[in-house]
Design a protein around this motif. Structure first.
Motif, short mmCIF file in Angstrom:
data_model
loop_
_atom_site.label_atom_id
_atom_site.label_comp_id
_atom_site.label_asym_id
_atom_site.label_seq_id
_atom_site.Cartn_x
_atom_site.Cartn_y
_atom_site.Cartn_z
N ARG A 76 0.86 -1.18 0.00
CA ARG A 76 0.00 0.00 0.00
C ARG A 76 0.90 1.23 0.00
NH1 ARG A 76 -5.38 0.42 1.97
NH2 ARG A 76 -5.51 -1.85 1.89
N ILE A 77 0.45 2.28 -0.69
CA ILE A 77 1.19 3.53 -0.80
C ILE A 77 0.29 4.67 -0.33
CG2 ILE A 77 2.40 5.12 -2.34
CD1 ILE A 77 3.76 2.40 -2.22
N GLY A 78 0.77 5.46 0.61
CA GLY A 78 0.05 6.65 1.04
C GLY A 78 0.59 7.86 0.32
N THR A 79 -0.27 8.52 -0.45
CA THR A 79 0.18 9.69 -1.20
C THR A 79 -0.99 10.62 -1.50
OG1 THR A 79 1.23 10.46 -3.26
CG2 THR A 79 -0.04 8.42 -3.38
N SER A 80 -0.69 11.91 -1.57
CA SER A 80 -1.70 12.89 -1.98
C SER A 80 -1.67 13.10 -3.48
CB SER A 80 -1.44 14.22 -1.25
OG SER A 80 -0.14 14.69 -1.56
#
Length: 221
Positions: A201-205
Motif C-alpha cells: 500500500r502507498i500513502g500519497t496525496s
C-alpha cells in the motif's frame, strides 16, 4: 497487482476544506483507489461521497505524534469504526519504543486492534525518527500485536518513506503482516520501487498524477 488499488489517496492537512475533501473522493472514485485517507472529522462525509464505489475510508488515530494515552487512542479508533471508517492508521508511541518499553507498545497496538476488530489496522512507526535496530523492533511489535500493516511515516515529521526502509520492514515482517509506504513517493518510478521493495500500500496525496506518469515536486505526503 493493480497499481491503483495500492494507493490510499491522502489529504491530512489541518486546513483541508470540504471542497478539497469532496475533490479527493471524486478523484478516488475516478481512479478506483484502495481508500481515501482523511482525518476523523471527515469520515461520515467521505462515506456518503464514496457510497456505491469500491473505495474505502481510511482514517488516522493518535495522529500525528502518537503520544496520546492508550485509552484516548482506543476511544478514537472505536468511534472511527462506529461512524464508518473501513481502515485505521494509528501512530505508535515513539518514545515508548525508544525506551524499549515493548510491553507498552505491543499492548497499545493490541488494544486498538481489538477496538477495530476485523477492520484493517496499520501502525505508523515514523521511520525517520528511528535507528535501523528500532525499526526492526517496531516491526516485530506490530507483528506480535496482530496488526495488519506496518507503515513508514505520518508525512508530518522530518521525512517520509525510503526504499531502504521498506525493504528492511518487509524483511522483518515477511508474510506476517503487510507494509505501507507513505511520503516521499514523487514519481511513477518511485511508486514501482516501493512496491518492488515490498510495499503493498502507498500513502500519497498525488496518486492521480503518479499513475499518469507525472513527477511531483515538494510532495510532503
Amino acid at each position: 497487482m493493480r497499481l491503483n488499488k495500492t494507493i490510499d489517496h491522502t489529504l491530512l492537512k489541518q486546513n483541508s476544506t470540504e471542497a478539497q475533501i469532496k475533490e479527493l473522493c471524486s478523484q478516488a472514485k475516478e481512479f478506483d483507489f484502495a481508500t481515501v485517507c482523511i482525518n476523523p472529522c471527515w469520515i461520515e462525509f467521505c462515506k456518503k461521497e464514496l457510497a456505491g464505489s469500491d473505495v474505502g475510508v481510511c482514517t488516522v488515530i493518535g495522529f500525528p505524534l502518537g503520544a496520546m494515552t492508550t485509552d484516548s487512542k482506543v476511544f478514537e479508533a472505536k468511534n472511527a469504526i462506529e461512524i464508518g471508517a473501513d481502515e485505521v492508521d494509528m501512530v505508535l508511541n515513539i518514545g515508548a519504543l525508544k525506551d524499549n518499553r515493548m510491553d507498552y507498545v505491543i499492548n497499545e497496538i493490541k488494544a486498538i486492534k481489538e477496538a477495530v476488530g476485523t477492520h484493517v489496522l496499520k501502525v505508523i512507526i515514523e521511520t525517520c525518527l528511528l535507528t535501523d535496530e528500532e525499526k526492526v523492533r517496531a516491526c516485530e511489535a506490530v507483528v506480535k500485536a496482530g496488526a495488519d500493516f506496518v507503515k513508514t511515516s505520518t508525512g508530518f515529521s522530518t521525512s517520509g518513506a525510503t526504499v531502504e526502509d521498506v525493504r528492511l520492514m518487509k524483511a522483518t515482517v515477511k508474510d506476517q503482516c503487510k507494509v505501507k509506504a507513505a511520503g516521499g513517493v514523487r514519481s511513477y518510478d518511485d511508486l514501482l520501487q516501493m512496491i518492488e521493495a515490498g510495499a503493498e500500500r502507498i500513502g500519497t496525496s498525488s496518486g492521480c498524477a503518479l499513475l499518469q506518469g507525472k513527477n511531483i515536486e515538494n510532495n510532503v505526503y
